[in-house]
Design an enzyme around this catalytic site. Structure first.
Site, PDB file in Angstrom:
ATOM      1  N   TRP A 163     -40.974  58.227 -41.344  1.00 34.10           N
ATOM      2  CA  TRP A 163     -40.249  58.965 -40.321  1.00 34.10           C
ATOM      3  C   TRP A 163     -40.784  58.788 -38.917  1.00 34.10           C
ATOM      4  CZ3 TRP A 163     -44.161  61.703 -38.309  1.00 34.10           C
ATOM      5  CH2 TRP A 163     -45.173  62.135 -39.158  1.00 34.10           C
ATOM      6  N   ASN A 164     -41.972  58.140 -38.754  1.00 36.45           N
ATOM      7  CA  ASN A 164     -42.580  58.229 -37.423  1.00 36.45           C
ATOM      8  C   ASN A 164     -42.006  57.255 -36.393  1.00 36.45           C
ATOM      9  OD1 ASN A 164     -43.864  56.088 -38.677  1.00 36.45           O
ATOM     10  ND2 ASN A 164     -45.862  56.545 -37.806  1.00 36.45           N
ATOM     11  N   LYS A 174     -33.816  51.870 -47.008  1.00 37.05           N
ATOM     12  CA  LYS A 174     -33.722  53.331 -47.113  1.00 37.05           C
ATOM     13  C   LYS A 174     -34.645  53.965 -46.079  1.00 37.05           C
ATOM     14  CE  LYS A 174     -35.990  56.309 -49.582  1.00 37.05           C
ATOM     15  NZ  LYS A 174     -36.118  57.372 -48.548  1.00 37.05           N
ATOM     16  N   PRO A 175     -34.083  54.684 -45.101  1.00 35.93           N
ATOM     17  CA  PRO A 175     -34.944  55.406 -44.163  1.00 35.93           C
ATOM     18  C   PRO A 175     -35.557  56.617 -44.844  1.00 35.93           C
ATOM     19  CG  PRO A 175     -32.636  55.908 -43.717  1.00 35.93           C
ATOM     20  CD  PRO A 175     -32.656  54.896 -44.835  1.00 35.93           C
ATOM     21  N   GLU A 197     -35.942  60.394 -45.733  1.00 36.37           N
ATOM     22  CA  GLU A 197     -34.862  61.386 -45.893  1.00 36.37           C
ATOM     23  C   GLU A 197     -34.812  62.397 -44.747  1.00 36.37           C
ATOM     24  OE1 GLU A 197     -37.271  60.440 -47.912  1.00 36.37           O
ATOM     25  OE2 GLU A 197     -37.884  61.993 -49.337  1.00 36.37           O
ATOM     26  N   GLY A 205     -45.461  53.441 -45.128  1.00 39.99           N
ATOM     27  CA  GLY A 205     -45.542  54.857 -45.468  1.00 39.99           C
ATOM     28  C   GLY A 205     -46.944  55.235 -45.884  1.00 39.99           C
ATOM     29  N   SER A 206     -47.039  56.256 -46.720  1.00 36.07           N
ATOM     30  CA  SER A 206     -48.352  56.795 -47.070  1.00 36.07           C
ATOM     31  C   SER A 206     -48.990  56.041 -48.246  1.00 36.07           C
ATOM     32  CB  SER A 206     -48.197  58.272 -47.437  1.00 36.07           C
ATOM     33  OG  SER A 206     -47.417  58.376 -48.599  1.00 36.07           O
ATOM     34  N   GLU A 215     -47.475  48.661 -45.791  1.00 33.28           N
ATOM     35  CA  GLU A 215     -48.123  49.065 -44.530  1.00 33.28           C
ATOM     36  C   GLU A 215     -48.395  50.552 -44.642  1.00 33.28           C
ATOM     37  OE1 GLU A 215     -48.792  46.766 -42.284  1.00 33.28           O
ATOM     38  OE2 GLU A 215     -47.844  45.415 -43.703  1.00 33.28           O
ATOM     39  N   LEU A 216     -49.652  50.908 -44.857  1.00 39.44           N
ATOM     40  CA  LEU A 216     -49.945  52.301 -45.206  1.00 39.44           C
ATOM     41  C   LEU A 216     -50.738  53.010 -44.101  1.00 39.44           C
ATOM     42  CD1 LEU A 216     -50.693  51.539 -48.963  1.00 39.44           C
ATOM     43  CD2 LEU A 216     -48.499  52.054 -47.883  1.00 39.44           C
ATOM     44  N   CYS A 230     -49.775  55.288 -37.177  1.00 37.45           N
ATOM     45  CA  CYS A 230     -50.774  54.773 -38.116  1.00 37.45           C
ATOM     46  C   CYS A 230     -51.971  54.156 -37.410  1.00 37.45           C
ATOM     47  CB  CYS A 230     -50.132  53.755 -39.048  1.00 37.45           C
ATOM     48  SG  CYS A 230     -49.363  52.393 -38.159  1.00 37.45           S
ATOM     49  N   GLU A 267     -56.538  60.889 -43.147  1.00 39.89           N
ATOM     50  CA  GLU A 267     -55.636  60.684 -42.001  1.00 39.89           C
ATOM     51  C   GLU A 267     -55.101  62.041 -41.537  1.00 39.89           C
ATOM     52  OE1 GLU A 267     -51.852  58.734 -42.821  1.00 39.89           O
ATOM     53  OE2 GLU A 267     -52.226  57.382 -41.141  1.00 39.89           O
TER      54      GLU A 267
HETATM   55  P1  NAD Z   1     -44.159  58.680 -47.215  1.00 37.65           P
HETATM   56  O1  NAD Z   1     -44.975  57.792 -48.075  1.00 37.65           O
HETATM   57  O2  NAD Z   1     -44.054  60.101 -47.541  1.00 37.65           O
HETATM   58  O3  NAD Z   1     -42.663  58.141 -47.132  1.00 37.65           O
HETATM   59  C1  NAD Z   1     -42.391  56.809 -46.754  1.00 37.65           C
HETATM   60  C2  NAD Z   1     -41.103  56.370 -47.420  1.00 37.65           C
HETATM   61  O4  NAD Z   1     -41.327  56.238 -48.826  1.00 37.65           O
HETATM   62  C3  NAD Z   1     -39.942  57.345 -47.265  1.00 37.65           C
HETATM   63  O5  NAD Z   1     -38.743  56.617 -47.025  1.00 37.65           O
HETATM   64  C4  NAD Z   1     -39.889  58.034 -48.606  1.00 37.65           C
HETATM   65  O6  NAD Z   1     -38.622  58.522 -48.929  1.00 37.65           O
HETATM   66  C5  NAD Z   1     -40.284  56.888 -49.517  1.00 37.65           C
HETATM   67  N1  NAD Z   1     -40.766  57.303 -50.839  1.00 37.65           N
HETATM   68  C6  NAD Z   1     -41.440  58.435 -51.169  1.00 37.65           C
HETATM   69  N2  NAD Z   1     -41.703  58.448 -52.494  1.00 37.65           N
HETATM   70  C7  NAD Z   1     -41.208  57.295 -53.004  1.00 37.65           C
HETATM   71  C8  NAD Z   1     -41.173  56.735 -54.306  1.00 37.65           C
HETATM   72  N3  NAD Z   1     -41.714  57.360 -55.361  1.00 37.65           N
HETATM   73  N4  NAD Z   1     -40.602  55.538 -54.460  1.00 37.65           N
HETATM   74  C9  NAD Z   1     -40.066  54.877 -53.409  1.00 37.65           C
HETATM   75  N5  NAD Z   1     -40.036  55.365 -52.160  1.00 37.65           N
HETATM   76  C10 NAD Z   1     -40.616  56.562 -51.949  1.00 37.65           C
HETATM   77  O7  NAD Z   1     -44.748  58.466 -45.740  1.00 37.65           O
HETATM   78  P2  NAD Z   1     -44.347  59.255 -44.411  1.00 37.65           P
HETATM   79  O8  NAD Z   1     -44.926  60.616 -44.457  1.00 37.65           O
HETATM   80  O9  NAD Z   1     -42.896  59.062 -44.149  1.00 37.65           O
HETATM   81  O10 NAD Z   1     -45.083  58.379 -43.304  1.00 37.65           O
HETATM   82  C11 NAD Z   1     -46.344  58.627 -42.805  1.00 37.65           C
HETATM   83  C12 NAD Z   1     -47.293  57.600 -43.341  1.00 37.65           C
HETATM   84  O11 NAD Z   1     -46.844  56.295 -42.978  1.00 37.65           O
HETATM   85  C13 NAD Z   1     -48.660  57.735 -42.723  1.00 37.65           C
HETATM   86  O12 NAD Z   1     -49.634  57.587 -43.710  1.00 37.65           O
HETATM   87  C14 NAD Z   1     -48.721  56.570 -41.750  1.00 37.65           C
HETATM   88  O13 NAD Z   1     -50.016  56.122 -41.457  1.00 37.65           O
HETATM   89  C15 NAD Z   1     -47.913  55.552 -42.453  1.00 37.65           C
HETATM   90  N6  NAD Z   1     -47.451  54.534 -41.525  1.00 37.65           N
HETATM   91  C16 NAD Z   1     -48.022  53.302 -41.609  1.00 37.65           C
HETATM   92  C17 NAD Z   1     -47.646  52.316 -40.727  1.00 37.65           C
HETATM   93  C18 NAD Z   1     -48.249  50.954 -40.802  1.00 37.65           C
HETATM   94  O14 NAD Z   1     -47.686  50.045 -40.205  1.00 37.65           O
HETATM   95  N7  NAD Z   1     -49.350  50.752 -41.508  1.00 37.65           N
HETATM   96  C19 NAD Z   1     -46.663  52.578 -39.759  1.00 37.65           C
HETATM   97  C20 NAD Z   1     -46.095  53.849 -39.723  1.00 37.65           C
HETATM   98  C21 NAD Z   1     -46.499  54.815 -40.620  1.00 37.65           C
END
Ligand code: NAD
Length: 492
Positions: free
Chosen positions: A150-151, A174-175, A177, A227-228, A249-250, A283, A384
Site C-alpha cells: 500500500w505504500n 493485485k494491489p 486491498e 510487501g512484508s 522485495e520485502l 522500505c 521494521e
Molecule cells: P503485506 O505483505 O501485508 O501486503 C503486500 C501484498 O501482499 C498485498 O497486496 C497483500 O494483499 C498481499 N498478500 C497478503 N497475504 C498474501 C498471501 N497469503 N498470498 C498472496 N498475497 C498476499 O505488506 P504491506 O503491509 O502492504 O507493505 C508493507 C511492507 O512492504 C513493508 O514491510 C515494506 O518494507 C515492504 N515494502 C518493500 C519494498 C521493497 O522494495 N523492498 C517497497 C515497498 C514496501
C-alpha cells in the site's frame, strides 16, 4: 462509492468483482472514500487464463510496437498526474508534494523500460563443431503474477508492469486491498493507451484469498511481489509447490550512519527526510540512526528540533510535511513499538503520539518520536517500524557503526554520511546490504538495482538487472553443416 471508476480490468473488459465489496478508508479522515468490489476466485483464475491467451501474440509483436504502447501509457500517466496524485493521497495519505514524485516515477518506469525495445539481446557462441552456432536468446517468462503493497500504490504498479511488458509477458496484478484505487485508475490509462486485451489484468481482493489464488496458480510463470517478510515467505512457499520462480522485495531496517567529519546540518536534514517521508512508510527509510559520539549531542539537538518543526497536516495541502499513517492498524502497531521500546529502557527525548488537536478529525495521525538510550538488541532496533519514530544510537567509532549496522536480519538499504574516503571504501566493502547511499538519501534510481539481502528479499527490481527476472533464456544449437556434430547410431 461503487461506480465505474472502481471496476477491475480482466481480458480487456471492465468487470465488477463477484467476491464481495470492501470499503476503502481515507486515512486523513478515517471515513469511507470508496467501495470497491473484489474478485472472486473464479475471476482471478479467469484473469490468469486471459493473460495466458494473450501472451503469444503480445510476445510476437515487435518490441518497438510494445515500447510505443508503453510510451503512450507514460504520456497518459503524465497527463493525468494531478488526478492520480490526488487518488494516491486520498487512499494512502502521503503529502501531495510526495505523491507528485511518485507519479513521476510511475510514468518514468514506462519510458525507461520502453527504451529496452532495442536493447534486449542474446548471445552467439562458437560451437565445438564446424558449421554450427549456439544462440542464447532472452525470451519472455510468460504470465506474471504481481502483488504490491500500500505504500506506493501507483509507482509499484509501474515497477511491475513496465518490465513485464517490454519483456513480452502478460500480467495479472493485485494491489493491496486497502489501496486499490490508484491501480484501478491506471488500468483505465492502460486501456486508453491501446494495451491489447489480456496483456494487463488488474484485479482487486485480499491477500489471503485472491493473493493466494494468484501465487499458487499452476499457470503462472513468475511471481513478483513487494510487501512484508511474512507474506513473502508465504508466497515463496506457494510458488515452490509449482516450482515457479519468485522475486521478492520485502522489508527494511536501514542503518543511517553519521560520522564526525561530515556536514552535520546536511546529515540532519537528510536523516529527517529519510525518516519522515511518507510518514516513515518506505522500505528504504532511515530506521536506525547511528551517530559518532563526537557529534552526537549536536546531531540529536538539531534532529529533535527539526522533527518538532515538521508540519503535520492534511496531505492534500502543499504545506504538509507529515500526513497520517495509512491505517488504524498500522498506527496501533507503531504505538505498541514505542511503548515496548520505552519499557525496554529507551528514553523518548521527543515523545510523539496521537495529537490532541488533529489536523483533520478522524484521521490516523501520529507525531514524531525520537528515542535514545537504545542498543542493538532491542526490538526497536531490529524490527521494521514503518512510522515517524526514530531510535538514535551513539557509536564510539566507525567499527562500532559498521558492526551495529550489519547486526540485522534485514539487508535492503544503508546510508553513510562522511567525507573520509577510507571510511567510504570500508563501507562499500563491509556494509552487508543490497543498496548503499553515500552522502545522500533515496529514492533509488530507475537504472539502479533495488535488491535486498537476507530477509529483505530475493532478486530485485529496476534497471537492466531487474528486467532479467522477467525473462528466461533459451539455447539454440543451429547446425547448418549438413552433418551431425556427434557420432550417430549405425542403423537406418
Ligand atoms: P503485506 O505483505 O501485508 O501486503 C503486500 C501484498 O501482499 C498485498 O497486496 C497483500 O494483499 C498481499 N498478500 C497478503 N497475504 C498474501 C498471501 N497469503 N498470498 C498472496 N498475497 C498476499 O505488506 P504491506 O503491509 O502492504 O507493505 C508493507 C511492507 O512492504 C513493508 O514491510 C515494506 O518494507 C515492504 N515494502 C518493500 C519494498 C521493497 O522494495 N523492498 C517497497 C515497498 C514496501
Amino acid at each position: 462509492m461503487l461506480n465505474e471508476n472502481n471496476l477491475m480490468l480482466i481480458n480487456g473488459k471492465w468487470e465488477s468483482g463477484l467476491g464481495g465489496t470492501r470499503e476503502v478508508i481515507n486515512p486523513t479522515t478515517g471515513k469511507v472514500l470508496a467501495v470497491v468490489s473484489e474478485a472472486s476466485r473464479e475471476q482471478a483464475s479467469a484473469a490468469v487464463a486471459a493473460a495466458r491467451k494473450a501472451q503469444p501474440a503480445w510476445a510476437a509483436m515487435s518490441p518497438l510496437e510494445r515500447g510505443a504502447i508503453m510510451h503512450r501509457i507514460a504520456a497518459l500517466v503524465t497527463e493525468n498526474a494531478d488526478e492520480l496524485a490526488r487518488i494516491v493521497v486520498q487512499e494512502q495519505g502521503k503529502p501531495i508534494t510526495e505523491a507528485r514524485g511518485e507519479i513521476g516515477g510511475a510514468a518514468g518506469f514506462f519510458t525507461y523500460y520502453a527504451e529496452f525495445a532495442r536493447r534486449i539481446q542474446g548471445e552467439i557462441l562458437p560451437s565445438d563443431a564446424p558449421g554450427e552456432q549456439i544462440w542464447i536468446q532472452r525470451v519472455p517468462m510468460g504470465v506474471v503474477a504481481a502483488i504490491i503493497p500500500w505504500n506506493y500504490p501507483a509507482a509499484l504498479v509501474s515497477r511491475k508492469v513496465a518490465p513485464s511488458m517490454i519483456a513480452g509477458n502478460t500480467i495479472v496484478l493485485k494491489p493491496h486491498e486497502e489501496t486499490p484505487l490508484s491501480a484501478l485508475f491506471m488500468a483505465k490509462l492502460f486501456e486508453k493507451a491501446g494495451v491489447p486485451a489480456g496483456v494487463i489484468n488488474i484485479i482487486t481482493g485480499s491477500g489471503g484469498e485472491i493473493g493466494e489464488v494468484l501465487t499458487s496458480h499452476p499457470d503462472i510463470d513468475l511471481v513478483t511481489m513487494t510487501g512484508s517478510v511474512p507474506t513473502g515467505k508465504r508466497i515463496m512457499a506457494n510458488a515452490a509447490a509449482n516450482l515457479v520462480p519468485v522475486s521478492l522485495e520485502l522489508g527494511g531496517k536501514a542503518p543511517f550512519i553519521v560520522m564526525d567529519d561530515c556536514d552535520i546540518d546536511y546529515a540532519v536534514r537528510s536523516a529527517v527526510t529519510s525518516r519522515y517521508m511518507n510518514c516513515g512508510q518506505v522500505c528504504i527509510c532511515n530506521e536506525r540512526t547511528l551517530v559518532h559520539e563526537r557529534v552526537y549531542d549536536q546531531f540529536l539537538e538539531k534532529f529533535v528540533a527539526a522533527s518538532q518543526k515538521l508540519r503535520l497536516g492534511d496531505p492534500l495541502s502543499e504545506a504538509t510535511d507529515l500526513g497520517p499513517k495509512v491505517s488504524l492498524r498500522e498506527l496501533e502497531k507503531v504505538e505498541q513499538m514505542i511503548d515496548k521500546a520505552i519499557g525496554a529502557g529507551a528514553e523518548a527525548v521527543l515523545r510523539g503520539g496521537r495529537p490532541d488537536r488533529p489536523p483533520v478529525e478522524g484521521g490516523f495521525w501520529l507525531t514524531p518520536t525520537v528515542l535514545t538510550g537504545v542498543n542493538s538488541s532491542m526490538s526497536i532496533m531490529q524490527d521494521e517500524i514503518f512510522g515517524p519514530i526514530v531510535p538514535i544510537m551513539k557509536v564510539a567509532d566507525f567499527d562500532e557503526a559498521l558492526s551495529v549496522a550489519n547486526d540485522s536480519r534485514f539487508g535492503l538499504s544503508a546510508y553513510l554520511f562522511t567525507n573520509d574516503f577510507s571510511k567510504i571504501m570500508r563501507a562499500v566493502n563491509e556494509v552487508n546490504f543490497g543498496e548503499l547511499y553515500i552522502n545522500r538519501v533515496g529514492p533509488e534510481a530507475l537504472q539502479g538495482f533495488h535488491t535486498g539481502y537476507r530477509s529483505s528479499g530475493l532478486g530485485g527490481d529496476d534497471g537492466s538487472h531487474g528486467l532479467e527476472a522477467f525473462m528466461r533464456k533459451k539455447t539454440v544449437y543451429a547446425n547448418y553443416s549438413g552433418t551431425s556434430p556427434v557420432a550417430l547410431m549405425p542403423y537406418a
